[in-house]
Design an enzyme around this catalytic site. Structure first.
Site, PDB file in Angstrom:
ATOM      1  N   SER A 310     -32.411  47.380  -2.512  1.00 45.27           N
ATOM      2  CA  SER A 310     -32.383  46.492  -1.362  1.00 45.27           C
ATOM      3  C   SER A 310     -33.662  45.651  -1.268  1.00 45.27           C
ATOM      4  O   SER A 310     -33.949  44.860  -2.158  1.00 45.27           O
ATOM      5  CB  SER A 310     -32.151  47.327  -0.099  1.00 45.27           C
ATOM      6  OG  SER A 310     -31.808  46.535   0.993  1.00 45.27           O
ATOM      7  N   ASP A 321     -39.568  37.043 -11.318  1.00 43.40           N
ATOM      8  CA  ASP A 321     -39.118  35.681 -11.587  1.00 43.40           C
ATOM      9  C   ASP A 321     -40.238  34.656 -11.434  1.00 43.40           C
ATOM     10  O   ASP A 321     -40.215  33.603 -12.081  1.00 43.40           O
ATOM     11  CB  ASP A 321     -37.965  35.305 -10.647  1.00 43.40           C
ATOM     12  CG  ASP A 321     -36.654  35.957 -11.065  1.00 43.40           C
ATOM     13  OD1 ASP A 321     -36.669  36.744 -12.034  1.00 43.40           O
ATOM     14  OD2 ASP A 321     -35.621  35.695 -10.416  1.00 43.40           O
ATOM     15  N   LYS A 335     -28.425  46.571  -4.951  1.00 43.00           N
ATOM     16  CA  LYS A 335     -27.842  46.260  -3.636  1.00 43.00           C
ATOM     17  C   LYS A 335     -28.320  44.872  -3.221  1.00 43.00           C
ATOM     18  O   LYS A 335     -29.458  44.684  -2.817  1.00 43.00           O
ATOM     19  CB  LYS A 335     -28.229  47.287  -2.574  1.00 43.00           C
ATOM     20  CG  LYS A 335     -27.592  46.999  -1.219  1.00 43.00           C
ATOM     21  CD  LYS A 335     -27.966  48.053  -0.188  1.00 43.00           C
ATOM     22  CE  LYS A 335     -27.279  47.767   1.136  1.00 43.00           C
ATOM     23  NZ  LYS A 335     -27.765  46.536   1.785  1.00 43.00           N
TER      24      LYS A 335
END
Length: 412
Positions: A310, A321, A335
């Site tokens: 999560s 990233d 999730k």
């Protein structure tokens, strides 16, 4: 109606309830009104506009005709209505459950110390992770273990929140769990008796590792509670004063919590760039950006595993990233759905899936997880073995953060 925003991953959404005209509204009982309000919340905000490919208006008529003679019958009808969505994250929180959830995110509770979820494939209640130092961890319960029974009650017959409520309780009291190993599928289920205790939810633990050529600040984040961002800032500033030259951020077995805390913590490490994208039911794309001064430009490695879920995955994905950090460990939980909490007039609440998120590279990780840059698997270790010689993932992170700074430091 008061709307509160929360996550198992959660995000700050601004939503204005439109008023639906209901003929002869005065004729409805208080129980019917509560059911209708729950129906409207889902109708207006649920991520899937098809509402699981069903006629939501027809369903409304079906449930409003049910005999709702008291609040328990109304709650049961709401739960039955929400079950048609086939989404374990969209659920009714009865007043005591709603209160417990608020207490949990504020940083204190009493129970066994398990973070749990519904496995979307098996429909079993599954352990995301035991809390560090909790009775559940001491009893040997591990991530991905399934809970088959709680005090003799079949776990398939109760909701996620009912299971959590059954495991909470007075310090010193006992609860019996029947556990199926998630590591060894051939193992027979076992019964585990656990003594409940007060669970410390201090979200941050830090230490300075001076056993290498560089001083490495170790930061373990256990949960994204309301005070997590402030604690991270204070602890990292202390480590900077102690001469830390590189950092290891440990998100292993962190099941998430308040997404806003995750965004704030990401901004402390990322010097410009997108933290996360959100996609709502209309397909509209929103984003949260890094727009604040960072704590440090020192090299950073992040530890993740299958219990990283999560909000933890949002933070890990943002750091990966944006090329701010390398990820070491195992693939994360996966999730990628966002829930908002809606408070009902009687003190109950609805958790409703309102959006999904994507990492800065537009990767949807729901049910897929995030793959680390450096995959290092290891057998479960005890709480006392974390960040020691026995912790192979930590040792690999230590090697990377001290030996490949040109790859890890964004400023370089």
């Amino acid at each position: 109606m008061v709307k509160k925003v929360f996550s198992l991953a959660l995000v700050a959404f601004f939503w204005i309830a439109s008023c639906w005209y209901i003929p002869d509204a005065q004729a409805f009982t208080e129980e019917q009104k509560l059911l209708l309000q729950s129906w409207r919340i889902v109708n207006q905000s649920y991520l899937d506009e098809t509402l699981n490919h069903q006629n939501w208006w027809k369903l409304r008529e079906k449930f409003i005709k049910k005999p709702l003679r008291d609040r328990n019958e109304t709650y049961s009808a709401i739960e039955e209505m929400l079950a048609t969505l086939d989404d374990p994250f969209t659920r009714l929180l009865r007043p005591e459950q709603y209160h417990s959830l608020q207490v949990n995110t504020s940083g204190e509770l009493s129970g066994v110390g398990l973070q749990i979820n519904i496995n979307p494939e098996t429909k079993l209640i599954e352990v995301i992770s035991p809390l560090a130092g909790s009775p559940a961890e001491a009893a040997g319960i591990e991530p991905r273990d399934s809970i088959l029974e709680i005090d003799g009650v079949d776990a398939k017959t109760i909701t996620l929140d009912e299971a959590a409520a059954m495991m909470r309780g007075v310090t010193g009291s006992k609860v019996s769990l029947r556990i199926q190993s998630g590591q060894d599928k051939t193992a027979k289920p076992r019964n585990v008796e656990i003594v409940r205790d007060r669970i410390s939810l201090n979200p941050v633990y830090t230490a300075l590792d001076t056993n290498t050529d560089k001083k490495v600040g170790y930061v373990r984040l256990n949960q994204f509670s309301a005070n997590a961002a402030k604690e991270i800032a204070n602890r990292v500033n202390d480590l900077e004063k102690q001469g830390a030259e590189a950092y290891i951020l440990d998100l292993r077995n962190n099941p998430g919590g308040l997404l806003q805390a995750g965004i704030e913590i990401a901004r402390m490490w990322i010097d410009g760039g997108t933290i996360v994208y959100t996609v709502n039911r209309q397909g509209a794309l929103g984003s949260f950006e890094s727009n604040s001064e960072i704590l440090t430009e020192d090299p950073l490695v992040v530890l993740v595993n299958q219990g990283t879920a999560s909000a933890s995955e949002i933070l890990a994905g943002a750091l990966q990233d944006n090329e701010r950090a390398l990820l070491v460990g195992e693939k994360t939980f996966g999730k990628g759905l966002i829930q908002s909490l809606f408070e009902l007039p009687d003190g109950a609440g609805l958790a409703v899936t309102v959006a999904k998120y994507e990492t800065p590279n537009h990767t949807d990780i729901n049910k897929l997880g995030i793959m680390p840059d450096d995959v290092v698997t290891q057998n479960p270790i005890t709480y006392a073995q974390i960040a020691t010689e026995a912790d192979q993932q930590y040792q690999e992170a230590l090697r990377l953060v001290t030996g490949r700074t040109s790859v890890l430091a964004k400023a370089e």
